[in-house]
Design an enzyme around this catalytic site. Sequence first.
Site, short mmCIF file in Angstrom:
data_model
loop_
_atom_site.label_atom_id
_atom_site.label_comp_id
_atom_site.label_asym_id
_atom_site.label_seq_id
_atom_site.Cartn_x
_atom_site.Cartn_y
_atom_site.Cartn_z
N SER A 1 18.28 -27.36 23.39
CA SER A 1 17.89 -28.35 22.38
C SER A 1 18.94 -28.45 21.30
CB SER A 1 16.56 -27.88 21.76
OG SER A 1 16.25 -28.63 20.62
N TYR B 1 10.54 -21.47 17.59
CA TYR B 1 10.84 -22.24 18.81
C TYR B 1 12.36 -22.39 18.97
CZ TYR B 1 11.90 -26.26 21.70
OH TYR B 1 12.47 -27.08 22.64
N LYS C 1 15.27 -21.00 21.94
CA LYS C 1 16.30 -21.76 22.67
C LYS C 1 17.66 -21.10 22.45
CE LYS C 1 13.70 -24.59 24.60
NZ LYS C 1 13.55 -24.54 26.06
P1 NAD Z 1 6.27 -30.03 28.37
O1 NAD Z 1 5.38 -29.13 27.61
O2 NAD Z 1 5.76 -31.38 28.73
O3 NAD Z 1 6.78 -29.31 29.70
C1 NAD Z 1 6.93 -27.91 29.79
C2 NAD Z 1 6.21 -27.46 31.04
O4 NAD Z 1 6.35 -26.05 31.18
C3 NAD Z 1 4.71 -27.77 31.01
O5 NAD Z 1 4.35 -28.43 32.20
C4 NAD Z 1 4.06 -26.39 30.93
O6 NAD Z 1 2.81 -26.36 31.56
C5 NAD Z 1 5.10 -25.53 31.62
N1 NAD Z 1 5.08 -24.11 31.26
C6 NAD Z 1 5.08 -23.54 30.02
N2 NAD Z 1 5.10 -22.21 30.12
C7 NAD Z 1 5.10 -21.91 31.45
C8 NAD Z 1 5.11 -20.69 32.19
N3 NAD Z 1 5.10 -19.51 31.58
N4 NAD Z 1 5.10 -20.76 33.54
C9 NAD Z 1 5.09 -21.97 34.16
N5 NAD Z 1 5.09 -23.14 33.53
C10 NAD Z 1 5.10 -23.11 32.18
O7 NAD Z 1 7.63 -30.16 27.54
P2 NAD Z 1 8.90 -31.10 27.79
O8 NAD Z 1 9.00 -32.00 26.63
O9 NAD Z 1 8.88 -31.64 29.16
O10 NAD Z 1 10.04 -30.02 27.63
C11 NAD Z 1 10.65 -29.40 28.74
C12 NAD Z 1 11.67 -28.40 28.25
O11 NAD Z 1 12.63 -29.07 27.44
C13 NAD Z 1 11.08 -27.30 27.37
O12 NAD Z 1 11.76 -26.09 27.65
C14 NAD Z 1 11.40 -27.76 25.97
O13 NAD Z 1 11.50 -26.69 25.08
C15 NAD Z 1 12.75 -28.44 26.18
N6 NAD Z 1 13.06 -29.45 25.16
C16 NAD Z 1 12.18 -30.45 24.92
C17 NAD Z 1 12.46 -31.40 23.94
C18 NAD Z 1 11.48 -32.48 23.61
O14 NAD Z 1 11.58 -33.05 22.52
N7 NAD Z 1 10.53 -32.82 24.46
C19 NAD Z 1 13.67 -31.33 23.24
C20 NAD Z 1 14.56 -30.28 23.53
C21 NAD Z 1 14.25 -29.35 24.51
C1 WQD Z 2 11.58 -37.05 14.29
C2 WQD Z 2 11.62 -37.65 12.88
C3 WQD Z 2 10.34 -36.42 11.26
C4 WQD Z 2 6.40 -37.21 12.97
C5 WQD Z 2 11.74 -31.91 17.42
C6 WQD Z 2 12.14 -30.48 17.52
C7 WQD Z 2 13.41 -30.34 18.32
C8 WQD Z 2 13.30 -31.04 19.65
C9 WQD Z 2 12.78 -32.44 19.52
C10 WQD Z 2 11.57 -30.01 21.11
C11 WQD Z 2 11.77 -36.60 11.79
C12 WQD Z 2 9.77 -37.80 11.46
C13 WQD Z 2 7.77 -37.19 12.75
C14 WQD Z 2 5.57 -37.88 12.05
C15 WQD Z 2 7.52 -38.47 10.78
N1 WQD Z 2 12.53 -30.26 20.51
N2 WQD Z 2 8.32 -37.81 11.69
N3 WQD Z 2 6.17 -38.50 10.98
O1 WQD Z 2 11.80 -32.80 14.45
O2 WQD Z 2 13.74 -34.25 15.20
O3 WQD Z 2 12.77 -32.62 16.73
O4 WQD Z 2 11.60 -32.47 18.72
O5 WQD Z 2 11.23 -29.51 22.06
O6 WQD Z 2 13.66 -28.98 18.49
O7 WQD Z 2 12.34 -29.95 16.23
O8 WQD Z 2 11.48 -34.62 16.20
O9 WQD Z 2 9.80 -36.34 16.68
O10 WQD Z 2 9.11 -34.32 15.33
O11 WQD Z 2 10.62 -36.00 14.31
O12 WQD Z 2 8.00 -39.06 9.80
O13 WQD Z 2 4.35 -37.91 12.17
O14 WQD Z 2 10.37 -38.30 12.65
O15 WQD Z 2 10.31 -36.04 9.92
O16 WQD Z 2 12.56 -37.17 10.80
P1 WQD Z 2 12.47 -33.55 15.50
P2 WQD Z 2 10.15 -35.31 15.68
#
Ligand code: NAD
Ligand code: WQD
Length: 336
Positions: free
Chosen positions: A124, A149, A153
């Site tokens: 991330s 969190y 990462k």
């Molecule tokens: P998500 O929660 O939709 O998907 C994660 C999946 O992992 C889920 O299906 C959950 O059931 C599964 N899971 C969790 N713990 C588990 C375990 N111990 N064993 C098996 N399965 C398990 O989230 P996402 O948005 O699809 O994110 C996927 C990955 O990307 C995550 O590692 C997240 O941290 C990373 N990530 C997400 C974002 C974002 O904004 N969505 C941003 C940066 C990084």
């Molecule tokens: C985006 C912008 C908020 C909600 C997070 C994790 C990061 C990554 C992606 C996850 C910000 C604003 C939000 C609301 C708002 N990972 N906001 N009202 O914080 O950039 O990133 O998600 O797995 O690690 O920190 O994303 O979508 O929460 O926020 O004004 O109700 O929207 O302040 O500026 P963020 P976000």
Amino acid sequence: MRALLTGGAGYIGSHTAVAMLDAGHEVFVVDNFANSSAESIKRVEQITSRTVKLYEADVSDKAAMDRILGEVAPDVVIHFAGLKAVGESVSKPVEYYRNNIDTTLTLLESMKDNGVKRIVFSSSATVYGDNNQPPFTEDMAKGMCTNPYGWTKWMQEQILADANVADPELSVVLLRYFNPVGAHESGMIGEDPKGVPNNLMPFISQVAVGRRDKLTVFGNDYDTPDGTCRRDYIHVMDLAEGHVKAAEYSLNNKGTEIFNLGTGNPYSVLDMVNSFEAACGHPIKYEIGSRRAGDVQDSWADATKAAKVLSWKAERNIDQMCLDSWNWQMKNPDGY
Ligand code: NAD
Ligand code: WQD
């Protein structure tokens, strides 16, 4: 290639499953459904007219992972499994460290015992912390994270890189996602947060569909053109296609490589609201609230390395991101 997607039933995993299948690869999924359900994979199969073998297991369960890796014999593991709610990680740090670190350690042990040499990892932009200035480049020193969190990462990246030092035959690809939004163009799969959404896009779409009254914009007194924070929002299908390129890259490369997956274009919270209003055709009610603890003012990628090395570039703009989020939300107002 044969790809095992841990956490593949989740938001990014299910979209990546579609992109991998569309590219002609075989997909296997292991998920414990902590934050998803098997329905997403059924829909992946409908979209692609292909089958996906789905294993229900915890990635921290070594015996289960040995059985699965033995049976699948994947060319590459794409490791999505993890807990991802920033706010929850502050109130439940031990659960977050336990789940996110344990899954990665167990997976590495099982890969070693089963001769699997390639891993693509969901990292991330949060690892850039609050002391680097955007646009972020992969060679910047990782920063100080603002929540548990983010530290998971940060630590998982370190664990994977260290494992590669000990075993130079490994290929480790660390993908630093910026802000994934949007949904598959079919509207059959998308983001389905449980409870009150933490992230901006699902919150806006739930306001648009009438599930929530109004959005609170977290602060309009930042040093940005409209006073709200700026982020690098990336369409989840662009992100998914980045995983295809990364997995293909890992087939012919060893060592640890880091790639930003972002567009390189920052948009403010109000830009997103405006674009979503155009997509759904009606105003989104919002109020200005106070700043959210832990938010950085600005975050966006320098995405040139992925373009150069992976031949990957995000193609979909914010209007497309909002249209596809809205399409998913309208067709599935209560999620899966
Ligand atoms: P998500 O929660 O939709 O998907 C994660 C999946 O992992 C889920 O299906 C959950 O059931 C599964 N899971 C969790 N713990 C588990 C375990 N111990 N064993 C098996 N399965 C398990 O989230 P996402 O948005 O699809 O994110 C996927 C990955 O990307 C995550 O590692 C997240 O941290 C990373 N990530 C997400 C974002 C974002 O904004 N969505 C941003 C940066 C990084
Ligand atoms: C985006 C912008 C908020 C909600 C997070 C994790 C990061 C990554 C992606 C996850 C910000 C604003 C939000 C609301 C708002 N990972 N906001 N009202 O914080 O950039 O990133 O998600 O797995 O690690 O920190 O994303 O979508 O929460 O926020 O004004 O109700 O929207 O302040 O500026 P963020 P976000």
